[in-house]
Design a protein around this motif. Structure first.
Motif, PDB file in Angstrom:
ATOM      1  N   ARG A 216       0.832  -1.134  -0.090  1.00  0.00           N
ATOM      2  CA  ARG A 216       0.041   0.071  -0.131  1.00  0.00           C
ATOM      3  C   ARG A 216       0.922   1.502   0.009  1.00  0.00           C
ATOM      4  N   ARG A 217       0.875   2.235  -0.919  1.00  0.00           N
ATOM      5  CA  ARG A 217       1.469   3.238  -1.096  1.00  0.00           C
ATOM      6  C   ARG A 217       1.026   4.407  -0.376  1.00  0.00           C
ATOM      7  N   GLU A 218       1.887   5.005   0.230  1.00  0.00           N
ATOM      8  CA  GLU A 218       1.488   6.430   1.172  1.00  0.00           C
ATOM      9  C   GLU A 218       2.427   7.322   0.715  1.00  0.00           C
TER      10      GLU A 218
END
Length: 115
Positions: A75-77
């Protein structure tokens, strides 16, 4: 012999291939450590590297393979990626492997029993 067993059905070739690939990927101690850490919750590469006792670049390479096999997801943040185990099946698979390893290590596996 097996034809006489009710509901006996061999897995199809794709299932066999995918299962073998999952076992192959789990054949590395670092990947086992990384997956175990991810089963406790989402984590970054740096944290996983520290927990597994290896370089972040090595963890990144392992995560890439595990992700392609569908065992982890990212999950990219912003500029960071946080990884987690793909689903509850990964937990079951790893728990069973570690449970079996513990029994083998303690000499609790008997060739004549199914436990």
């Amino acid at each position: 012999m097996h034809v006489s067993i009710d509901d006996f059905e061999m897995p199809n070739e794709e299932q066999v291939h995918l299962a073998a690939e999952s076992f192959r990927l789990l054949g590395d101690p670092t990947r086992i450590k990384v997956l175990w850490a991810l089963l406790q919750g989402e984590s970054s590469v740096a944290c996983l590297a520290e927990l597994a006792g290896v370089a972040p670049t090595a963890v990144s390479q392992h995560l890439a393979k595990l992700r392609l096999a569908g065992l982890v997801r990212g999950r990219r943040e912003g500029t960071f990626v946080y990884y987690s185990a793909a689903n509850h099946h990964v937990k079951s698979l790893l728990n069973q492997a570690l449970f079996h390893a513990d029994h083998v290590d303690r000499g609790l596996v008997d060739e004549n029993t199914s436990t």
